[in-house]
Scaffold this motif. Structure first.
Motif, PDB file in Angstrom:
ATOM      1  N   LYS A  37     -24.654  12.149   1.742  1.00 35.50           N
ATOM      2  CA  LYS A  37     -25.367  13.469   2.383  1.00 35.50           C
ATOM      3  C   LYS A  37     -26.435  14.093   1.378  1.00 35.50           C
ATOM      4  CE  LYS A  37     -23.758  14.421   6.545  1.00 35.50           C
ATOM      5  NZ  LYS A  37     -23.177  15.217   7.798  1.00 35.50           N
ATOM      6  N   GLU A  38     -26.352  13.644   0.220  1.00 32.51           N
ATOM      7  CA  GLU A  38     -27.132  14.198  -0.858  1.00 32.51           C
ATOM      8  C   GLU A  38     -28.613  13.393  -1.010  1.00 32.51           C
ATOM      9  OE1 GLU A  38     -24.522  16.391  -4.076  1.00 32.51           O
ATOM     10  OE2 GLU A  38     -25.437  14.376  -4.699  1.00 32.51           O
ATOM     11  N   CYS A  39     -29.602  14.362  -1.032  1.00 33.12           N
ATOM     12  CA  CYS A  39     -30.965  13.624  -1.203  1.00 33.12           C
ATOM     13  C   CYS A  39     -31.034  13.318  -2.517  1.00 33.12           C
ATOM     14  CB  CYS A  39     -32.036  14.629  -0.605  1.00 33.12           C
ATOM     15  SG  CYS A  39     -31.915  14.592   1.521  1.00 33.12           S
ATOM     16  N   VAL A  40     -31.669  12.024  -2.736  1.00 30.71           N
ATOM     17  CA  VAL A  40     -31.843  11.582  -4.087  1.00 30.71           C
ATOM     18  C   VAL A  40     -33.522  10.887  -4.344  1.00 30.71           C
ATOM     19  CG1 VAL A  40     -29.571  11.193  -4.995  1.00 30.71           C
ATOM     20  CG2 VAL A  40     -30.992   9.658  -3.631  1.00 30.71           C
ATOM     21  N   ILE A  41     -33.960  10.857  -5.365  1.00 33.89           N
ATOM     22  CA  ILE A  41     -35.124  10.052  -5.470  1.00 33.89           C
ATOM     23  C   ILE A  41     -34.738   8.808  -6.332  1.00 33.89           C
ATOM     24  CG2 ILE A  41     -37.396   9.917  -6.763  1.00 33.89           C
ATOM     25  CD1 ILE A  41     -37.403  13.011  -6.477  1.00 33.89           C
ATOM     26  N   GLY A  42     -35.137   7.668  -5.424  1.00 31.12           N
ATOM     27  CA  GLY A  42     -35.163   6.466  -6.111  1.00 31.12           C
ATOM     28  C   GLY A  42     -36.252   5.376  -6.339  1.00 31.12           C
ATOM     29  N   VAL A  43     -36.152   4.500  -7.324  1.00 33.04           N
ATOM     30  CA  VAL A  43     -37.190   3.437  -7.779  1.00 33.04           C
ATOM     31  C   VAL A  43     -36.682   2.195  -7.181  1.00 33.04           C
ATOM     32  CG1 VAL A  43     -38.491   2.649  -9.666  1.00 33.04           C
ATOM     33  CG2 VAL A  43     -37.309   4.893  -9.790  1.00 33.04           C
ATOM     34  N   VAL A  44     -37.782   1.689  -6.297  1.00 33.75           N
ATOM     35  CA  VAL A  44     -37.353   0.362  -5.816  1.00 33.75           C
ATOM     36  C   VAL A  44     -37.503  -0.812  -6.883  1.00 33.75           C
ATOM     37  CG1 VAL A  44     -38.153  -1.411  -4.162  1.00 33.75           C
ATOM     38  CG2 VAL A  44     -38.327   1.211  -3.416  1.00 33.75           C
ATOM     39  N   THR A  45     -36.305  -1.311  -7.265  1.00 38.90           N
ATOM     40  CA  THR A  45     -36.266  -2.460  -8.169  1.00 38.90           C
ATOM     41  C   THR A  45     -36.456  -3.807  -7.665  1.00 38.90           C
ATOM     42  OG1 THR A  45     -34.101  -2.381  -8.119  1.00 38.90           O
ATOM     43  CG2 THR A  45     -35.006  -0.804  -9.733  1.00 38.90           C
ATOM     44  N   MET A  46     -36.033  -4.030  -6.428  1.00 39.33           N
ATOM     45  CA  MET A  46     -35.974  -5.457  -5.956  1.00 39.33           C
ATOM     46  C   MET A  46     -36.266  -5.482  -4.557  1.00 39.33           C
ATOM     47  SD  MET A  46     -33.221  -8.401  -7.278  1.00 39.33           S
ATOM     48  CE  MET A  46     -31.870  -7.819  -6.582  1.00 39.33           C
ATOM     49  N   LYS A  47     -36.762  -6.675  -3.883  1.00 36.06           N
ATOM     50  CA  LYS A  47     -36.816  -6.696  -2.573  1.00 36.06           C
ATOM     51  C   LYS A  47     -35.906  -7.754  -2.153  1.00 36.06           C
ATOM     52  CE  LYS A  47     -41.378  -6.229  -1.496  1.00 36.06           C
ATOM     53  NZ  LYS A  47     -42.346  -6.375  -0.384  1.00 36.06           N
ATOM     54  N   ALA A  48     -34.772  -7.783  -1.574  1.00 35.73           N
ATOM     55  CA  ALA A  48     -33.728  -8.963  -1.534  1.00 35.73           C
ATOM     56  C   ALA A  48     -33.619  -9.006   0.158  1.00 35.73           C
ATOM     57  CB  ALA A  48     -32.558  -8.550  -2.374  1.00 35.73           C
ATOM     58  N   GLY A  49     -34.431 -10.042   0.558  1.00 40.89           N
ATOM     59  CA  GLY A  49     -34.048 -10.496   2.025  1.00 40.89           C
ATOM     60  C   GLY A  49     -34.523  -9.115   3.084  1.00 40.89           C
ATOM     61  N   ASP A  50     -33.307  -8.555   3.456  1.00 41.25           N
ATOM     62  CA  ASP A  50     -33.561  -7.492   4.465  1.00 41.25           C
ATOM     63  C   ASP A  50     -33.251  -6.383   3.766  1.00 41.25           C
ATOM     64  OD1 ASP A  50     -31.008  -8.313   4.434  1.00 41.25           O
ATOM     65  OD2 ASP A  50     -30.812  -8.473   6.801  1.00 41.25           O
ATOM     66  N   ILE A  51     -32.701  -6.050   2.436  1.00 42.80           N
ATOM     67  CA  ILE A  51     -32.543  -4.619   1.912  1.00 42.80           C
ATOM     68  C   ILE A  51     -33.262  -4.629   0.534  1.00 42.80           C
ATOM     69  CG2 ILE A  51     -30.121  -4.589   2.758  1.00 42.80           C
ATOM     70  CD1 ILE A  51     -29.198  -5.501  -0.320  1.00 42.80           C
ATOM     71  N   LYS A  55     -33.190  -2.851  -3.313  1.00 45.23           N
ATOM     72  CA  LYS A  55     -32.326  -2.404  -4.383  1.00 45.23           C
ATOM     73  C   LYS A  55     -33.065  -1.104  -4.737  1.00 45.23           C
ATOM     74  CE  LYS A  55     -28.901  -5.176  -4.319  1.00 45.23           C
ATOM     75  NZ  LYS A  55     -27.474  -4.474  -3.844  1.00 45.23           N
ATOM     76  N   ILE A  56     -32.353  -0.207  -4.889  1.00 41.18           N
ATOM     77  CA  ILE A  56     -33.033   1.167  -5.380  1.00 41.18           C
ATOM     78  C   ILE A  56     -32.018   1.560  -6.641  1.00 41.18           C
ATOM     79  CG2 ILE A  56     -33.757   3.294  -4.856  1.00 41.18           C
ATOM     80  CD1 ILE A  56     -34.920   1.749  -2.626  1.00 41.18           C
ATOM     81  N   ASP A  57     -32.792   1.938  -7.822  1.00 44.23           N
ATOM     82  CA  ASP A  57     -32.039   2.628  -8.804  1.00 44.23           C
ATOM     83  C   ASP A  57     -32.032   4.004  -8.593  1.00 44.23           C
ATOM     84  OD1 ASP A  57     -31.284   3.216 -11.267  1.00 44.23           O
ATOM     85  OD2 ASP A  57     -33.248   3.843 -12.026  1.00 44.23           O
TER      86      ASP A  57
END
Lengths: 148, 246
Positions: free
Chosen positions: B81-95, B97-99
């Motif tokens: 439930k915490e809100c975070v800022i992520g950087v998209v590192t990879m597009k893998a099929g239907d998900i 990956k976020i750092d």
């Protein structure tokens, strides 16, 4: 478990997908999860363990313990949407209130410029008033009918 | 977060609220409170009948009966439930990956956005910033993010606009500037029009109308890490004086 399953009325998936059922959908999901969890651990849980109540709650988030503010902010009109959410308490009313296509002022102007429309609307309310006054004394009317 | 009235702990068996504590000490106050409901925050755990400290820091208590350990921390442990800022590192099929600054990358389904379907995918590229909520965080699995609330609404989450400035700081600073007593963000907001997203994972994203204003806000936030409320006010005044009319 199956007996409990039968007791609860199941709503079909299609109904739950409807827009007005979103709150119920959430409730149903929680209940389902609870039941699922109970089913999974039923072999390891004793009756006593299930009935026991704990006074300790675990809250791993600093945000709740410290009572932090919402973390998406906007000032002096940089992002009007975010400011709307900041004002309106997490946007509960923004969600429910749908923006009207015709504003109240516009509607009033259109009606005012068109006199026949005003009359029609006025008539509508007159009729209603008359209906109401009739409703108040239905007994007398009936009496008269039975007299004739 | 360290204030002057912190007592130096005696490091016996008992952990005292408001003092420095070490892992293994017992919070007697919470352990004996049988009838009352007690909330165990981060850094405090229940071991059999005892409430035991499992992190070193300052033991704090907030209403109603919440005990937690306030410690210096730079690495982020995901919490539901915490809100975070992520950087998209990879597009893998239907998900995606976020750092998110934690030990493991988080996954974000492309269906976890508002108004998307299998055909109508969200437009997200590698390197984009997303402001998302953590849906599940467990020790054994990778954290999962979503950009919608439980009603399927995006609210304030989603991809952050391309123009903006992201920087990193300690998690204590995030908690400090987000606490209701901290005047920093609102004080700057009275003079400078800006938009910000603050992730509980120690990332801050700022968007202002020009570079000067952006840097000013960034500097003000970083300068207030160890400052008291009065000092923060001074820092703001000094910085705002230097700023030409925005």
């Amino acid at each position: 478990m199956s007996a409990k399953h039968l007791k609860r009325k199941k709503l079909s998936k299609h109904i739950l997908e409807m827009k007005f059922m979103q709150r119920t959908k959430e409730k149903v999901r929680l209940l389902d999860e609870e039941e699922e969890g109970r089913a999974t651990f039923s072999s390891e849980l004793t009756e006593q363990m299930a009935d026991q109540k704990s006074n300790y709650f675990i809250q791993p988030s600093f945000a709740v313990c410290d009572g932090l503010m919402p973390s998406r902010l906007s000032f002096l009109g940089m992002n009007p949407l975010i400011e709307k959410f900041m004002k309106g308490e997490a946007g509960s009313d923004v969600q429910t209130k749908e923006e009207a296509d015709v504003s109240l002022e516009e509607m009033a102007e259109t009606y005012a410029s068109n006199s026949t429309l005003v009359e029609t609307m006025a008539n509508k309310f007159h009729k209603k008033k008359r209906d109401k006054s009739n409703d108040k004394e239905p007994d007398r009317k009936k009496m008269r009918l039975s007299d004739t | 977060m360290v204030s002057e009235d912190v007592k130096v702990g005696h490091f016996g068996r008992e952990a005292i609220v408001g003092s420095v504590v070490l892992p293994g000490q017992v919070v007697e106050e919470a352990s004996s409170a049988e009838q009352k409901k007690v909330t165990l925050g981060p850094g405090v755990e229940r071991v059999k009948e005892n409430i035991v400290v499992c992190n070193s820091g300052i033991l704090k208590k907030s209403e109603p009966n919440i005990y937690y350990v306030d410690n210096l921390q730079k690495r982020y442990t995901p919490v539901r439930k915490e809100c975070v800022i992520g950087v998209v590192t990879m597009k893998a099929g239907d998900i995606f990956k976020i750092d998110i600054n934690s030990s493991e990358q988080a996954s974000l389904s492309y269906l976890a956005f508002e108004n998307v379907s299998k055909k109508n995918r969200p437009r997200i590229e590698v390197g984009d910033l997303v402001y998302a909520q953590i849906l599940s965080a467990s020790k054994d699995m990778e954290p999962e993010l979503v950009c919608v609330n439980s009603y399927g609404k995006q609210v304030t989450m989603g991809v952050l606009p391309a123009e903006g400035f992201l920087f990193q700081c300690s998690i204590n600073l995030i908690r400090k500037i987000l606490s209701p007593e901290c005047p920093l963000l609102s004080k700057l907001g009275k003079r400078i029009p800006y938009e910000t997203a603050i992730g509980m994972n120690g990332r801050i994203w700022i968007k202002a109308k020009n570079v000067d204003a952006t840097l000013l806000i960034g500097n003000a936030i970083l300068a207030s890490e160890y400052a008291s409320t009065e000092t923060i006010n001074e820092i703001c005044d000094n910085l705002l004086k230097k700023l030409p009319n925005v």
